[in-house]
Design a protein around this motif. Structure first.
Motif, PDB file in Angstrom:
ATOM      1  N   ASP A 204       0.861  -1.184   0.000  1.00 52.13           N
ATOM      2  CA  ASP A 204       0.000   0.000   0.000  1.00 52.13           C
ATOM      3  C   ASP A 204       0.898   1.235   0.000  1.00 52.13           C
ATOM      4  O   ASP A 204       1.521   1.561   1.000  1.00 52.13           O
ATOM      5  N   GLU A 205       0.941   1.914  -1.159  1.00 49.27           N
ATOM      6  CA  GLU A 205       1.906   2.999  -1.356  1.00 49.27           C
ATOM      7  C   GLU A 205       1.231   4.366  -1.455  1.00 49.27           C
ATOM      8  O   GLU A 205       1.748   5.296  -2.069  1.00 49.27           O
ATOM      9  N   ILE A 206       0.086   4.501  -0.797  1.00 45.68           N
ATOM     10  CA  ILE A 206      -0.730   5.713  -0.945  1.00 45.68           C
ATOM     11  C   ILE A 206      -0.027   6.974  -0.409  1.00 45.68           C
ATOM     12  O   ILE A 206      -0.329   8.079  -0.824  1.00 45.68           O
ATOM     13  N   TYR A 207       0.922   6.808   0.526  1.00 41.15           N
ATOM     14  CA  TYR A 207       1.645   7.980   1.066  1.00 41.15           C
ATOM     15  C   TYR A 207       3.011   8.178   0.421  1.00 41.15           C
ATOM     16  O   TYR A 207       3.851   8.913   0.952  1.00 41.15           O
ATOM     17  N   GLU A 208       3.221   7.528  -0.696  1.00 43.24           N
ATOM     18  CA  GLU A 208       4.488   7.590  -1.427  1.00 43.24           C
ATOM     19  C   GLU A 208       5.144   8.975  -1.468  1.00 43.24           C
ATOM     20  O   GLU A 208       6.345   9.109  -1.297  1.00 43.24           O
ATOM     21  N   HIS A 209       4.354  10.015  -1.714  1.00 41.72           N
ATOM     22  CA  HIS A 209       4.932  11.352  -1.906  1.00 41.72           C
ATOM     23  C   HIS A 209       5.157  12.103  -0.605  1.00 41.72           C
ATOM     24  O   HIS A 209       5.816  13.135  -0.597  1.00 41.72           O
ATOM     25  N   PHE A 210       4.596  11.605   0.503  1.00 43.64           N
ATOM     26  CA  PHE A 210       4.681  12.356   1.754  1.00 43.64           C
ATOM     27  C   PHE A 210       5.920  11.944   2.537  1.00 43.64           C
ATOM     28  O   PHE A 210       5.881  11.070   3.391  1.00 43.64           O
ATOM     29  N   LEU A 211       7.038  12.563   2.192  1.00 46.01           N
ATOM     30  CA  LEU A 211       8.341  12.218   2.761  1.00 46.01           C
ATOM     31  C   LEU A 211       9.017  13.482   3.276  1.00 46.01           C
ATOM     32  O   LEU A 211       8.897  14.533   2.649  1.00 46.01           O
ATOM     33  N   TYR A 212       9.751  13.357   4.406  1.00 48.42           N
ATOM     34  CA  TYR A 212      10.368  14.532   5.019  1.00 48.42           C
ATOM     35  C   TYR A 212      11.842  14.276   5.310  1.00 48.42           C
ATOM     36  O   TYR A 212      12.290  13.128   5.378  1.00 48.42           O
ATOM     37  N   ASP A 213      12.548  15.374   5.516  1.00 47.56           N
ATOM     38  CA  ASP A 213      13.968  15.310   5.869  1.00 47.56           C
ATOM     39  C   ASP A 213      14.766  14.507   4.849  1.00 47.56           C
ATOM     40  O   ASP A 213      15.690  13.769   5.208  1.00 47.56           O
ATOM     41  N   GLY A 214      14.377  14.583   3.596  1.00 52.90           N
ATOM     42  CA  GLY A 214      15.152  13.916   2.549  1.00 52.90           C
ATOM     43  C   GLY A 214      14.949  12.408   2.462  1.00 52.90           C
ATOM     44  O   GLY A 214      15.699  11.727   1.768  1.00 52.90           O
ATOM     45  N   ALA A 215      13.949  11.864   3.159  1.00 55.25           N
ATOM     46  CA  ALA A 215      13.689  10.417   3.081  1.00 55.25           C
ATOM     47  C   ALA A 215      13.329  10.033   1.643  1.00 55.25           C
ATOM     48  O   ALA A 215      12.748  10.821   0.905  1.00 55.25           O
ATOM     49  N   ARG A 216      13.679   8.811   1.249  1.00 54.82           N
ATOM     50  CA  ARG A 216      13.381   8.329  -0.108  1.00 54.82           C
ATOM     51  C   ARG A 216      12.349   7.217  -0.046  1.00 54.82           C
ATOM     52  O   ARG A 216      12.343   6.419   0.886  1.00 54.82           O
ATOM     53  N   PHE A 217      11.506   7.168  -1.066  1.00 53.49           N
ATOM     54  CA  PHE A 217      10.505   6.105  -1.148  1.00 53.49           C
ATOM     55  C   PHE A 217      11.045   4.933  -1.964  1.00 53.49           C
ATOM     56  O   PHE A 217      11.665   5.112  -3.009  1.00 53.49           O
ATOM     57  N   HIS A 218      10.782   3.727  -1.474  1.00 49.16           N
ATOM     58  CA  HIS A 218      11.115   2.527  -2.229  1.00 49.16           C
ATOM     59  C   HIS A 218       9.929   1.570  -2.177  1.00 49.16           C
ATOM     60  O   HIS A 218       9.309   1.406  -1.135  1.00 49.16           O
ATOM     61  N   SER A 219       9.629   0.970  -3.320  1.00 55.03           N
ATOM     62  CA  SER A 219       8.598  -0.060  -3.364  1.00 55.03           C
ATOM     63  C   SER A 219       9.308  -1.406  -3.392  1.00 55.03           C
ATOM     64  O   SER A 219      10.305  -1.577  -4.109  1.00 55.03           O
ATOM     65  N   ILE A 220       8.777  -2.359  -2.642  1.00 52.43           N
ATOM     66  CA  ILE A 220       9.399  -3.694  -2.634  1.00 52.43           C
ATOM     67  C   ILE A 220       9.370  -4.293  -4.046  1.00 52.43           C
ATOM     68  O   ILE A 220      10.246  -5.075  -4.415  1.00 52.43           O
ATOM     69  N   ALA A 221       8.391  -3.859  -4.858  1.00 52.37           N
ATOM     70  CA  ALA A 221       8.274  -4.393  -6.224  1.00 52.37           C
ATOM     71  C   ALA A 221       9.469  -4.012  -7.099  1.00 52.37           C
ATOM     72  O   ALA A 221       9.733  -4.651  -8.122  1.00 52.37           O
ATOM     73  N   GLN A 222      10.190  -2.963  -6.688  1.00 50.02           N
ATOM     74  CA  GLN A 222      11.334  -2.496  -7.492  1.00 50.02           C
ATOM     75  C   GLN A 222      12.580  -3.357  -7.286  1.00 50.02           C
ATOM     76  O   GLN A 222      13.550  -3.210  -8.019  1.00 50.02           O
ATOM     77  N   LEU A 223      12.570  -4.224  -6.268  1.00 51.58           N
ATOM     78  CA  LEU A 223      13.836  -4.827  -5.856  1.00 51.58           C
ATOM     79  C   LEU A 223      14.298  -5.988  -6.735  1.00 51.58           C
ATOM     80  O   LEU A 223      15.487  -6.238  -6.836  1.00 51.58           O
ATOM     81  N   SER A 224      13.352  -6.711  -7.322  1.00 49.46           N
ATOM     82  CA  SER A 224      13.748  -7.732  -8.304  1.00 49.46           C
ATOM     83  C   SER A 224      12.522  -8.153  -9.107  1.00 49.46           C
ATOM     84  O   SER A 224      11.382  -7.950  -8.669  1.00 49.46           O
ATOM     85  N   GLU A 225      12.747  -8.742 -10.255  1.00 48.72           N
ATOM     86  CA  GLU A 225      11.644  -9.226 -11.083  1.00 48.72           C
ATOM     87  C   GLU A 225      10.845 -10.281 -10.331  1.00 48.72           C
ATOM     88  O   GLU A 225       9.623 -10.346 -10.410  1.00 48.72           O
TER      89      GLU A 225
END
Ligand SMILES: *Cc1c(COP(=O)(O)O)cnc(C)c1O
Length: 399
Positions: A204-225
């Motif tokens: 559930d990535e609904i807050y993807e854009h709400f990041l502070y202090d330079g935190a980065r968003f990562h989705s587990i789906a990006q980690l491997s095929e």
């Protein structure tokens, strides 16, 4: 005659966040100046370019049924978004659009769960996950986490809770209510363990854009095929574009799962509102400047709220890196009294805060964390100042 309801109805509770909001509204209608920290939605208006797109769609006669899984235009916009922002490539048949991400999740669980299937849900959790699973005759299995560990689950937790009946793990980063954001390393450790295990990951990535202090968003789906093949990404336009009332959410994932969801939707919803879909196309494809503006305001409010909370005796709080909530531990206040009423738990505290201090907060019990309350900073800085002053005075007056 004994007419009865489905057994599951007795096992689900109405959404606690919506209940608090309703009570606060009631008091406000009586003329009481309630400060509302219970909001689960941005306080900004939907950006003008998005509203304009809806008006244009309406006037162009886009007022009929659409394809069950969403209009081709919106699916394309979702596809482009996932590619552009997340580096994830999906075909149109791997995407569905639903009536809000909540409805996406419900439809997804409908497609995945058989009776008694276990769904792993880290606590504190978003209020609706366990009840949705219960309604669909699955079995929510709650994995407790600790503030000291940033409210994150570990491989050890998974080892402990995984059974042959485990069907799904729910991940929510940035999280509601804790604001926790998984780092890439932590997600990688989970992914390494979960890959090839016989279970789905719902992200559930609904807050993807709400990041502070330079935190980065990562989705587990990006980690491997391979891990992507087990994962269904859930997202929507409600939070990022202040579009909670428009009800547009979406999912992307393995084709067989998404096809099943589309069949279910064709027999239940038919389709999300045509006009709202047209607006969502503009939200995803159009200028993102309103999002940046909103995030600047949220960073300022969050900094103020976190710093202020640290000055209240009896309250401890980590400063979360994501979403738009603070989630302080208030258990040191339990056992104390206000106006002759003893505070035993988060619900007592929330009720007294509302009636005695006119401050609406959500009790942690609804999120599976009774030592906490959730304070939303989706409210003006002035409201936040006043509300926190009320909280401080309330805490100081407890005996
Ligand atoms: C708000 C929220 C949703 C649902 O959003 P919709 O308005 O239904 O799109 C889903 N998950 C979490 C964690 C949320 O806070």
């Amino acid at each position: 005659m004994s007419l009865s309801l489905a057994d599951t109805v007795g096992k689900v509770r109405p959404s606690k966040t919506l209940a608090v909001a309703a009570k606060a509204r009631e008091l406000r209608e009586q003329g009481i100046d309630v400060i509302n920290f219970s909001a689960g939605e941005p306080d900004f208006d939907t950006p003008q370019n998005i509203k304009d797109a809806a008006v244009k769609a309406l006037q162009a006669g886009q007022t009929k049924y659409t394809a069950a899984g969403g209009t081709p235009e919106l699916k394309k916009a979702v596809q482009a978004k996932l590619q552009r922002e997340n580096g994830l490539t999906y075909t149109a048949s791997q995407i569905i659009v639903n009536a809000g991400a909540k409805h996406t999740l419900f439809t997804l669980f409908q497609a995945l769960l058989n009776d008694g299937d276990e769904v792993l849900i880290p606590a504190p959790y978003w209020v609706s996950y366990p009840d949705m699973v219960t309604l669909l005759r699955g079995k929510p299995i709650i994995i407790p986490t600790e503030a000291e560990n940033n409210f994150e689950i570990t491989v050890e937790d998974l080892q402990k809770y995984l059974t042959p009946r485990t069907k799904v793990l729910v991940l929510n980063s940035p999280a509601n209510p804790t604001g926790s954001v998984y780092s890439q390393e932590k997600l990688q450790a989970l992914a390494d363990f979960l890959v090839d295990k016989n279970l789905y990951i719902v992200s559930d990535e609904i807050y993807e854009h709400f990041l502070y202090d330079g935190a980065r968003f990562h989705s587990i789906a990006q980690l491997s095929e391979k891990i992507r093949a087990q994962t269904i990404v859930v997202n929507g336009v409600s939070k990022a574009y202040s579009m909670t009332g428009w009800r547009i959410g979406y999912a992307a994932g393995p084709e067989n799962v998404l096809k099943a969801m589309t069949v279910i939707q064709s027999q239940s919803l038919s389709n999300p509102t045509s006009i709202a879909q047209a607006a969502a196309v503009e939200a995803l494809n159009g200028s993102q400047s309103a999002v940046d503006k909103m995030l600047k305001a949220f960073q300022e409010r969050r900094d103020y709220m976190c710093q202020f909370l640290l000055t209240i005796p009896g309250i401890t709080c980590r400063c979360p890196q994501g979403a738009f909530y603070a989630f302080p531990d208030v258990s040191a206040l339990y056992g104390k009294s206000c106006q002759g009423r003893k505070i035993n738990n988060s619900e007592d505290l929330a009720e007294l805060l509302l009636t005695a201090a006119h401050l609406a907060v959500v009790p942690g019990s609804g999120f599976g964390a009774d030592n906490y309350i959730r304070l939303s900073y989706a409210s003006s800085l002035e409201n936040i100042r006043q509300g926190l002053a009320r909280l401080k005075d309330f805490a100081a007056a407890l005996i």
